[in-house]
Motif scaffolding. Structure first.
Motif, PDB file in Angstrom:
ATOM      1  N   LEU A  55       0.824  -1.206   0.000  1.00 38.25           N
ATOM      2  CA  LEU A  55       0.000   0.000   0.000  1.00 38.25           C
ATOM      3  C   LEU A  55       0.859   1.258   0.000  1.00 38.25           C
ATOM      4  CD1 LEU A  55      -2.567   1.696   0.392  1.00 38.25           C
ATOM      5  CD2 LEU A  55      -2.468   1.129   2.838  1.00 38.25           C
ATOM      6  N   HIS A  56       1.919   1.272   0.810  1.00 36.15           N
ATOM      7  CA  HIS A  56       2.713   2.490   0.972  1.00 36.15           C
ATOM      8  C   HIS A  56       3.387   2.904  -0.336  1.00 36.15           C
ATOM      9  CE1 HIS A  56       2.153   1.122   5.123  1.00 36.15           C
ATOM     10  NE2 HIS A  56       2.337   2.381   5.481  1.00 36.15           N
ATOM     11  N   TRP A  57       4.065   1.962  -1.002  1.00 42.77           N
ATOM     12  CA  TRP A  57       4.756   2.317  -2.237  1.00 42.77           C
ATOM     13  C   TRP A  57       3.763   2.692  -3.338  1.00 42.77           C
ATOM     14  CZ3 TRP A  57       9.365   4.004  -2.433  1.00 42.77           C
ATOM     15  CH2 TRP A  57      10.335   3.518  -1.559  1.00 42.77           C
ATOM     16  N   SER A  58       2.641   2.015  -3.368  1.00 39.55           N
ATOM     17  CA  SER A  58       1.617   2.348  -4.373  1.00 39.55           C
ATOM     18  C   SER A  58       1.093   3.756  -4.150  1.00 39.55           C
ATOM     19  CB  SER A  58       0.461   1.345  -4.295  1.00 39.55           C
ATOM     20  OG  SER A  58       0.916   0.026  -4.475  1.00 39.55           O
ATOM     21  N   GLY A  89      -7.390  15.050  -4.934  1.00 40.39           N
ATOM     22  CA  GLY A  89      -8.091  13.779  -4.953  1.00 40.39           C
ATOM     23  C   GLY A  89      -7.200  12.627  -4.542  1.00 40.39           C
ATOM     24  N   VAL A  90      -5.981  12.595  -5.094  1.00 40.46           N
ATOM     25  CA  VAL A  90      -5.025  11.535  -4.753  1.00 40.46           C
ATOM     26  C   VAL A  90      -4.601  11.654  -3.292  1.00 40.46           C
ATOM     27  CG1 VAL A  90      -2.715  10.633  -5.217  1.00 40.46           C
ATOM     28  CG2 VAL A  90      -4.204  11.279  -7.118  1.00 40.46           C
ATOM     29  N   ALA A  91      -4.361  12.882  -2.830  1.00 40.51           N
ATOM     30  CA  ALA A  91      -3.927  13.079  -1.447  1.00 40.51           C
ATOM     31  C   ALA A  91      -4.980  12.573  -0.456  1.00 40.51           C
ATOM     32  CB  ALA A  91      -3.637  14.555  -1.197  1.00 40.51           C
ATOM     33  N   PHE A  92      -6.253  12.885  -0.712  1.00 48.74           N
ATOM     34  CA  PHE A  92      -7.320  12.376   0.159  1.00 48.74           C
ATOM     35  C   PHE A  92      -7.355  10.855   0.139  1.00 48.74           C
ATOM     36  CE2 PHE A  92      -9.393  16.652  -0.082  1.00 48.74           C
ATOM     37  CZ  PHE A  92      -9.487  16.845   1.292  1.00 48.74           C
ATOM     38  N   GLY A  93      -7.174  10.274  -1.045  1.00 47.55           N
ATOM     39  CA  GLY A  93      -7.173   8.822  -1.138  1.00 47.55           C
ATOM     40  C   GLY A  93      -6.027   8.204  -0.369  1.00 47.55           C
ATOM     41  N   VAL A  94      -4.848   8.790  -0.492  1.00 48.33           N
ATOM     42  CA  VAL A  94      -3.668   8.290   0.215  1.00 48.33           C
ATOM     43  C   VAL A  94      -3.877   8.383   1.726  1.00 48.33           C
ATOM     44  CG1 VAL A  94      -1.242   8.775   0.712  1.00 48.33           C
ATOM     45  CG2 VAL A  94      -2.048   8.743  -1.657  1.00 48.33           C
ATOM     46  N   ILE A  95      -4.334   9.540   2.198  1.00 52.95           N
ATOM     47  CA  ILE A  95      -4.539   9.733   3.638  1.00 52.95           C
ATOM     48  C   ILE A  95      -5.563   8.734   4.170  1.00 52.95           C
ATOM     49  CG2 ILE A  95      -5.439  11.335   5.366  1.00 52.95           C
ATOM     50  CD1 ILE A  95      -4.274  13.609   3.632  1.00 52.95           C
ATOM     51  N   PHE A  96      -6.642   8.573   3.424  1.00 56.29           N
ATOM     52  CA  PHE A  96      -7.703   7.671   3.875  1.00 56.29           C
ATOM     53  C   PHE A  96      -7.209   6.226   3.928  1.00 56.29           C
ATOM     54  CE2 PHE A  96     -12.131   6.048   3.856  1.00 56.29           C
ATOM     55  CZ  PHE A  96     -12.655   6.919   4.801  1.00 56.29           C
ATOM     56  N   ALA A  97      -6.494   5.807   2.885  1.00 59.37           N
ATOM     57  CA  ALA A  97      -6.004   4.425   2.843  1.00 59.37           C
ATOM     58  C   ALA A  97      -4.964   4.180   3.925  1.00 59.37           C
ATOM     59  CB  ALA A  97      -5.420   4.125   1.459  1.00 59.37           C
ATOM     60  N   GLY A 101      -5.608   1.555   6.666  1.00 57.05           N
ATOM     61  CA  GLY A 101      -4.795   0.381   6.361  1.00 57.05           C
ATOM     62  C   GLY A 101      -5.395  -0.514   5.292  1.00 57.05           C
ATOM     63  N   ASN A 102      -6.476  -0.067   4.681  1.00 51.03           N
ATOM     64  CA  ASN A 102      -7.141  -0.833   3.626  1.00 51.03           C
ATOM     65  C   ASN A 102      -6.865  -0.165   2.285  1.00 51.03           C
ATOM     66  OD1 ASN A 102      -8.829  -2.234   1.923  1.00 51.03           O
ATOM     67  ND2 ASN A 102     -10.662  -1.997   3.170  1.00 51.03           N
ATOM     68  N   ALA A 103      -6.192  -0.879   1.387  1.00 47.18           N
ATOM     69  CA  ALA A 103      -5.805  -0.280   0.112  1.00 47.18           C
ATOM     70  C   ALA A 103      -7.017   0.138  -0.720  1.00 47.18           C
ATOM     71  CB  ALA A 103      -4.937  -1.263  -0.678  1.00 47.18           C
ATOM     72  N   LYS A 104      -8.135  -0.551  -0.565  1.00 43.03           N
ATOM     73  CA  LYS A 104      -9.341  -0.179  -1.323  1.00 43.03           C
ATOM     74  C   LYS A 104      -9.821   1.223  -0.983  1.00 43.03           C
ATOM     75  CE  LYS A 104     -12.080  -3.758  -0.538  1.00 43.03           C
ATOM     76  NZ  LYS A 104     -13.289  -4.638  -0.655  1.00 43.03           N
ATOM     77  N   ASP A 105      -9.492   1.678   0.225  1.00 40.81           N
ATOM     78  CA  ASP A 105      -9.944   3.001   0.646  1.00 40.81           C
ATOM     79  C   ASP A 105      -9.232   4.126  -0.097  1.00 40.81           C
ATOM     80  OD1 ASP A 105     -11.805   1.984   2.351  1.00 40.81           O
ATOM     81  OD2 ASP A 105     -10.508   2.036   4.112  1.00 40.81           O
ATOM     82  N   PHE A 106      -8.182   3.800  -0.848  1.00 40.76           N
ATOM     83  CA  PHE A 106      -7.556   4.796  -1.714  1.00 40.76           C
ATOM     84  C   PHE A 106      -8.576   5.332  -2.720  1.00 40.76           C
ATOM     85  CE2 PHE A 106      -5.519   5.701  -5.821  1.00 40.76           C
ATOM     86  CZ  PHE A 106      -4.662   6.717  -5.463  1.00 40.76           C
ATOM     87  N   TYR A 107      -9.500   4.481  -3.131  1.00 39.22           N
ATOM     88  CA  TYR A 107     -10.483   4.856  -4.147  1.00 39.22           C
ATOM     89  C   TYR A 107     -11.754   5.453  -3.556  1.00 39.22           C
ATOM     90  CZ  TYR A 107      -7.499   1.689  -6.793  1.00 39.22           C
ATOM     91  OH  TYR A 107      -6.419   1.080  -7.372  1.00 39.22           O
TER      92      TYR A 107
END
Length: 247
Positions: A55-58, A89-97, A101-107
């Motif tokens: 998740l982190h590197w992605s 948009g990406v920053a919110f996704g990164v923070i949320f995920a 700790g759930n990679a799906k929450d990036f979206y």
């Protein structure tokens, strides 16, 4: 003038109207470059996560490419609104995920934004102020004149807003079940796949509706004409006063 002659004379005006509409849509929605900036971070995230399951590197890669696109626009002194919206948009996704700790929450933030935008298109249209008109009015230099002075154009904006709202709702109807039932890579690839086609369909329908609508009323040109008329009247009054004093 015969009925045969009229379409021939109207054709240049119709062509000009369609060209103006195409240019305005291109400016408002960012064109090809805006689409690339919309798709690339999510594509990079799901590609790296599919390979590494990290998740982190992605997340870092997705955020990094978003910041890089902003930097490129800064260097080229280009408009920043599309790049900045992508970064947020990406920053919110990164923070949320990262937080869950759930990679799906990036979206998830982007999906919620899409749902909110769909509802905004529908609700504003029902309220008589279709959102697409609020977005494109300044681009066409008509502001809100279409609401009271151009009913044919208001109708076209309402049709376009319905199209955007329903298309985005259909997209949400596909993505939200996948958020619960699919894994991260499945959701990610479907989401990336659905980035551009629904968007292009909505833009195309907007172009179809507006190309057939009456031409926009250029309120900026009207204001400039009024200012010139007032200035000319003031100068004429001043000249008349000088002539009377001279007499």
């Amino acid at each position: 003038m015969t009925s045969v002659d009229k379409p021939t004379q109207d054709a240049p005006q119709q062509h000009e109207s369609r060209a103006v509409t195409e240019a305005a849509l291109f400016e408002a929605f960012g064109g090809v470059r805006g689409m690339v900036e919309t798709v690339l971070p999510g594509l990079l995230f799901v590609s790296i996560f599919t390979i590494t399951k990290d998740l982190h590197w992605s997340a870092i890669a997705a955020l990094g490419v978003s910041l890089l696109m902003v930097a490129v626009r800064l260097v080229m002194k280009d408009t920043m609104k599309h790049a900045f919206s992508g970064v947020f948009g990406v920053a919110f996704g990164v923070i949320f995920a990262m937080f869950t700790g759930n990679a799906k929450d990036f979206y998830l933030p982007g999906m919620l934004y899409t749902l909110g935008l769909a509802l905004a298109y529908i609700i504003t249209t029902l309220a008589g102020v279709p959102l697409i008109g609020l977005i494109l009015g300044p681009v066409f230099k008509e502001n809100l004149s279409w609401r009271t002075r151009n009913p044919g154009r208001k109708k076209a904006y309402a049709k376009a807003s319905w199209a955007w709202g329903l298309i985005l709702l259909a997209k949400c109807a596909i993505l939200f079940p996948l958020y619960w039932w699919a894994d991260t890579t499945q959701l990610g690839w479907v989401l990336v796949t659905l980035k551009i086609p629904p968007f292009l369909l909505a833009v195309w329908l907007t172009w179809v509706f507006l190309a057939k609508a009456p031409a926009p009323i250029d309120v900026f040109a009207e204001m400039e004409a009024e200012e010139r008329a007032e200035k000319a009247a003031a100068e004429a009054a001043a000249d008349g006063g000088r002539h009377r004093r001279g007499a």
